[in-house]
Design an enzyme around this catalytic site. Structure first.
Site, PDB file in Angstrom:
ATOM      1  N   ASN A 388      16.983 -53.393  42.896  1.00 31.61           N
ATOM      2  CA  ASN A 388      17.940 -53.282  43.994  1.00 31.61           C
ATOM      3  C   ASN A 388      18.091 -51.818  44.411  1.00 31.61           C
ATOM      4  O   ASN A 388      17.544 -51.389  45.427  1.00 31.61           O
ATOM      5  CB  ASN A 388      19.269 -53.908  43.540  1.00 31.61           C
ATOM      6  CG  ASN A 388      20.240 -54.107  44.676  1.00 31.61           C
ATOM      7  OD1 ASN A 388      20.131 -53.456  45.708  1.00 31.61           O
ATOM      8  ND2 ASN A 388      21.187 -55.006  44.518  1.00 31.61           N
ATOM      9  N   ASP A 389      18.763 -51.011  43.573  1.00 30.13           N
ATOM     10  CA  ASP A 389      19.006 -49.600  43.949  1.00 30.13           C
ATOM     11  C   ASP A 389      17.712 -48.829  44.194  1.00 30.13           C
ATOM     12  O   ASP A 389      17.662 -47.966  45.071  1.00 30.13           O
ATOM     13  CB  ASP A 389      19.780 -48.876  42.827  1.00 30.13           C
ATOM     14  CG  ASP A 389      21.148 -49.482  42.603  1.00 30.13           C
ATOM     15  OD1 ASP A 389      21.645 -50.191  43.494  1.00 30.13           O
ATOM     16  OD2 ASP A 389      21.711 -49.247  41.511  1.00 30.13           O
ATOM     17  N   VAL A 390      16.670 -49.134  43.413  1.00 35.37           N
ATOM     18  CA  VAL A 390      15.446 -48.316  43.503  1.00 35.37           C
ATOM     19  C   VAL A 390      14.654 -48.588  44.785  1.00 35.37           C
ATOM     20  O   VAL A 390      13.665 -47.914  45.052  1.00 35.37           O
ATOM     21  CB  VAL A 390      14.534 -48.488  42.262  1.00 35.37           C
ATOM     22  CG1 VAL A 390      15.236 -48.047  41.007  1.00 35.37           C
ATOM     23  CG2 VAL A 390      14.003 -49.903  42.141  1.00 35.37           C
ATOM     24  N   ALA A 429      24.468 -49.205  40.929  1.00 40.52           N
ATOM     25  CA  ALA A 429      25.322 -48.283  41.684  1.00 40.52           C
ATOM     26  C   ALA A 429      26.472 -49.000  42.376  1.00 40.52           C
ATOM     27  O   ALA A 429      27.359 -48.351  42.932  1.00 40.52           O
ATOM     28  CB  ALA A 429      24.484 -47.503  42.692  1.00 40.52           C
TER      29      ALA A 429
END
Ligand code: NAP
Length: 462
Positions: A388-390, A429
């Protein structure tokens, strides 16, 4: 003569440790690197056993046997996703061992032999007790936060930093007193207790999500404590190996902070989880397009190049074996498959590499972020599995985002993106991901292992 041989064996051990770490840097040589370091450790242990003084050989071997059996049982039981908390415990025990050794040596010199302390042993013993104590309780708190026995949320209260400062200065005072004279043993006990309290207080304000960085830092502390214990015991291999752990831990901490676009100070001051979730609700609602397993299988079948982006969700779902099956099916159909590895995908450095290697995915298919990022725009299909965040473009476009500035994988640049995740749940995050609403992005909802297994089944039918 004997001591010369022991020093030579210690030197060989130290060289093996350094070579081992160097080899562990490359995925292909990592196993041999691990073996080399283990051989170095075996030599160091054998050389140490030869000069046994305080305990008898059977007592030491008995202790080693009990410890090895406990370690083996735990290592066999632990799940891959529990590795960070295991490492936390290892660090903690390393710190505790330093406290025990340094305290007994201090006690022996100061109260039993009435020798007093020299300028090397004295400060080394006290620093070892202090850092070891912080490492022990700090690691236990990190362990409890990671396995959910206490809240992963940052625990903060007003005056926390001032209290930490007072405790630190008090430790400095008591430590100096303990160095200059044979003070009442009660003060030594107070010194130990102060370090244990400081360990708890410095880790509780840090959110569970930042724990991997803290664990890496505590790993470095445990190395420093071991290194100073080496000075207490005048043991060169302990000094070298402690320094290696201390230095590599701090380098790893820096790498993780940089890859997450966070400063070490902001991690240590804590409260990251709170800030992130507070900044999530802004912005328009993301409207997504869903895809079913059948359609996803057809998209794979039609592609000539695929990049798979694994993330934390792959580890949770344990989807790596299903992914290997999918990649083998693609390879049989002459579809090129590569894996894009983000340095902080998952919850610990190398998390994705370990899981994919466990599923026997060839090392040469795992490509680091800098190397693969330009290829996304030339790729037909990107399959994001539990990441997700990456892959969140906000890191590039939104200066208000907590991850702004973090380098990401350019998954959004591919012709088509399929994202496998269970829901619209957020990542580490705690922020929305606008990629999921992009015109070229399709959501494949469900547990990654189950959906990928179904996609594989559908592909076999085509
Ligand atoms: P991520 O942003 O944490 O997202 C993981 C996603 O996996 C979630 O959105 C979740 O969505 C999905 N998921 C969970 N269980 C799943 C399942 N069974 N099947 C399918 N999907 C599942 O993960 P990431 O992209 O790997 O990013 C890593 C994050 O951790 C970064 O923010 C990084 O800074 C941080 N971090 C990494 C390290 C490290 O050393 N690697 C250390 C500290 C922090 P659903 O709930 O909707 O399924």
């Amino acid at each position: 003569m004997m001591t010369h041989w022991i020093q030579i064996i210690y030197l060989i051990s130290a060289v093996l440790f350094i070579l081992g770490i160097k080899w562990m840097n490359k995925t292909k040589a990592a196993r041999q690197g691990n073996l080399l370091s283990a051989l170095g450790m075996l030599l160091a242990i054998l050389a140490t056993l030869v000069q046994v003084q305080v305990l008898t050989l059977p007592e030491i071997l008995g202790g080693m046997l009990v410890g090895s059996v406990i370690g083996l049982v735990i290592a066999r039981r632990v799940e891959m996703t529990q590795i960070p908390e295991m490492v936390a415990l290892f660090n903690g025990f390393g710190g505790l061992a330093s406290v025990a050794v340094a305290t007994s040596d201090y006690w022996l010199r100061q109260y039993e032999l009435n020798q007093g302390l020299d300028a090397i042993v004295g400060p080394s013993a006290l620093v070892s007790i202090f850092i070891g104590g912080i490492t022990f309780t700090g690691s236990v708190v990190a362990f409890l936060k990671l396995n959910g026995r206490i809240s992963g949320q940052p625990i903060t209260f007003s005056g926390q930093h001032a209290l930490n400062l007072i405790l630190f200065l008090s430790s400095l005072l008591v430590g100096s007193m303990a160095f200059w004279s044979a003070i009442d043993p009660l003060w030594v006990l107070i010194f130990i207790i102060l370090s244990l309290i400081l360990g708890v207080l410095t880790v509780i304000p840090i959110g569970g999500a930042d724990m991997p960085v803290v664990i890496s830092l505590l790993n470095s502390y445990s190395g420093m404590a071991a290194c100073t214990t080496g000075f207490v015991l005048n043991n060169s291999v302990l000094i070298v190996s402690g320094a290696l752990v201390g230095a590599s831990g701090i380098i790893l901490t820096q790498i993780m902070c940089k890859a997450m676009n966070r400063s070490l100070v902001s991690v240590l001051l804590g409260g990251f989880g709170q800030t992130a979730s507070g900044s999530t609700s802004d912005g328009p609602e993301i409207v997504v397009k869903e895809v079913g397993v059948e359609e996803a299988a057809m998209l794979f079948d039609a592609a000539s190049s695929v990049i798979i982006v694994p993330g934390y969700g792959m580890a949770v779902a344990q989807a790596q074996h299903a992914i290997r099956e999918l990649s083998e099916l693609c390879a049989k159909r002459n579809i090129s498959v590569k894996f894009a590895i983000h340095p902080v995908a998952g919850r610990m450095p190398g998390h994705m590499n370990v899981l994919l290697a466990e599923a026997n995915i060839p090392y040469d298919q795992l490509i680091e972020m800098e190397e693969i990022n330009d290829e996304f725009s030339r790729t037909d299909l990107v399959f994001v599995v539990g990441a997700n965040d990456v892959v969140n473009p906000a890191a590039r476009t939104n200066p208000q985002s907590p991850i702004f500035g973090m380098p990401i994988l350019n998954a959004d640049k591919a012709q088509t993106v399929i994202v496998s995740k269970r829901s619209m749940g957020k990542g580490y995050a705690g922020i929305e991901n606008e990629l999921f609403g992009y015109p070229n992005c399709l959501m494949l909802f469900g547990d990654a292992k189950q959906t990928i297994t179904k996609v594989v089944g559908e592909m076999k039918e085509l």
